[in-house]
Design an enzyme around this catalytic site. Structure first.
Site, PDB file in Angstrom:
ATOM      1  N   CYS A   1     -44.454 -14.553  53.188  1.00  0.00           N
ATOM      2  CA  CYS A   1     -44.221 -14.914  51.799  1.00  0.00           C
ATOM      3  C   CYS A   1     -43.435 -16.215  51.718  1.00  0.00           C
ATOM      4  O   CYS A   1     -42.649 -16.539  52.621  1.00  0.00           O
ATOM      5  CB  CYS A   1     -43.453 -13.801  51.077  1.00  0.00           C
ATOM      6  SG  CYS A   1     -43.301 -14.048  49.295  1.00  0.00           S
TER       7      CYS A   1
ATOM      8  N   CYS B   1     -37.121 -12.887  47.915  1.00  0.00           N
ATOM      9  CA  CYS B   1     -36.528 -11.920  46.978  1.00  0.00           C
ATOM     10  C   CYS B   1     -35.628 -10.957  47.738  1.00  0.00           C
ATOM     11  O   CYS B   1     -36.054 -10.326  48.718  1.00  0.00           O
ATOM     12  CB  CYS B   1     -37.618 -11.156  46.252  1.00  0.00           C
ATOM     13  SG  CYS B   1     -38.750 -12.232  45.340  1.00  0.00           S
TER      14      CYS B   1
ATOM     15  N   CYS C   1     -36.834  -7.265  48.295  1.00  0.00           N
ATOM     16  CA  CYS C   1     -38.198  -7.062  48.786  1.00  0.00           C
ATOM     17  C   CYS C   1     -38.264  -5.866  49.731  1.00  0.00           C
ATOM     18  O   CYS C   1     -37.474  -5.761  50.672  1.00  0.00           O
ATOM     19  CB  CYS C   1     -38.699  -8.317  49.505  1.00  0.00           C
ATOM     20  SG  CYS C   1     -40.377  -8.145  50.161  1.00  0.00           S
TER      21      CYS C   1
END
Length: 360
Positions: free
Chosen positions: A82, A86, A89
């Site tokens: 990714c 985040c 996550c």
């Protein structure tokens, strides 16, 4: 041998003991015979009752055999890579592996043959690998060759280009874009920041493309410590998604908490009451679909990058064997999937854009 009723037996017993001692034994013999006959008759009836009940119990078991799980809706996380970071996550970049395209197609065919109706491609960020071409080819394969009723994607939206919609938009039913806040500073705190790009502005652009290319638009939000007090009502109503999926921040050992985790999500976690207050604040949003930790944890069929089902029942992701090696029926036994909760949380809905009958 003679047989007496209880009343007659009492009378006979009284008369016996009025007799002389010499004749007492001869009188008691018939009584002993009667008692023995009564006991044998009672035993026989008890056995008959037991034999009569057993077939019913067996029959009941035969009528309710354990049901096999059908993979009606599957979430295929074909990549863990990714471009965002985040903090909460729960499917992190622990590997960089991606199946060869033909092997991925073979697995999807096995799932279709086992009863799959909906496939959701996710990551990581699914548009990262091969600039979205790998994903596009899978989307087209599932819609044209497998003829699945629903093909969807979950993405952070940062890497999607209009050209992708031009090539593959007709084969996609739903695009879900992750957006946790309409305050760009909060998005940066969460980890959805990427240089000069504005996550909220990009969301608006994607909404327009979905309308132009006839793809149902959906928003996913993870409610956490940084956005739990936010009011998103007006922005969500303006974007008008077909669904606004609202998740409670979830801890998964080995992913976003624990010794081997790539994230430390403890500081993002909120309590059930805080989550309920957020939902109450947004009760006027008709497209809101809430999912608490209890609803979410075991109600998703998750395939990882090796096409293994991931069992989250123990608070971590324990993989089954790959469906490519043992087949769907065998692998799904170890998925930990709660089919009743899947249905209870509204996991099955009008998920084909043809059925949604949207006003494009």
């Amino acid at each position: 041998m003679w047989v007496l009723t209880p009343a007659a037996f009492a009378g006979k017993l009284l008369s016996v003991f009025r007799q002389p001692l010499s004749s007492l034994w001869r009188s008691l013999v018939p009584l002993f015979c009667w008692l023995r006959a009564t006991w044998l008759l009672a035993s026989k009836r008890t056995k008959q009752q037991l034999v009569w009940r057993e077939p019913d119990e067996t029959k009941e078991e035969e009528e309710d055999p354990p049901l096999s799980t059908t993979p009606t809706s599957v979430n295929y996380h074909f990549t863990r890579q990714c471009n965002y970071k985040c903090g909460f996550c729960f499917h992190t970049a622990k590997t960089s592996f991606v199946l060869p395209l033909e092997e991925a197609k073979r697995g999807l065919l096995l799932l279709k043959e086992a009863g799959m109706e909906k496939i959701n491609f996710s990551g990581g960020e699914p548009f990262l690998h091969d600039r979205g071409e790998y994903l596009g080819k899978l989307v087209k394969f599932c819609k044209t060759e497998l003829q699945l009723p629903s093909v969807s994607i979950v993405s952070n939206g940062s890497l999607i280009r209009e050209r992708w919609f031009q090539n593959y938009g007709e084969y996609l039913d739903i695009l879900a874009v992750s957006c946790d806040s309409f305050d760009e500073e909060v998005n940066v705190l969460i980890g959805r920041g990427q240089g000069k790009k504005n996550h909220v502005e990009n969301l608006q652009k994607l909404r327009t493309w979905c309308r132009d290319y006839r793809v149902a638009f959906k928003i996913n939000s993870v409610i956490n410590r940084f956005n739990v007090e936010e009011d998103m009502t007006e922005q969500i109503k303006a974007l008008n998604p077909v669904r606004w999926k609202v998740f409670q921040c979830l801890l998964i050992e080995g992913e976003n908490c624990g010794e081997d985790a790539l994230r430390e999500a403890e500081r993002f976690v909120i309590g059930d009451e805080e989550f309920e207050r957020f939902l109450e604040r947004h009760k006027e949003v008709s497209c809101l679909v809430p999912e608490s930790n209890q609803k979410m944890k075991d109600s998703y069929l998750i395939l990882d990058e090796y096409m293994r089902f991931l069992n989250c029942r123990k608070g971590r992701k324990d993989p089954s064997k790959s469906i490519l090696d043992v087949g769907v029926e065998e692998a799904i036994k170890f998925s930990g999937f709660d089919e009743k909760m899947f249905l209870k949380r509204g996991g099955k809905y009008a998920w084909s854009k043809a059925d949604l009958k949207l006003d494009w």
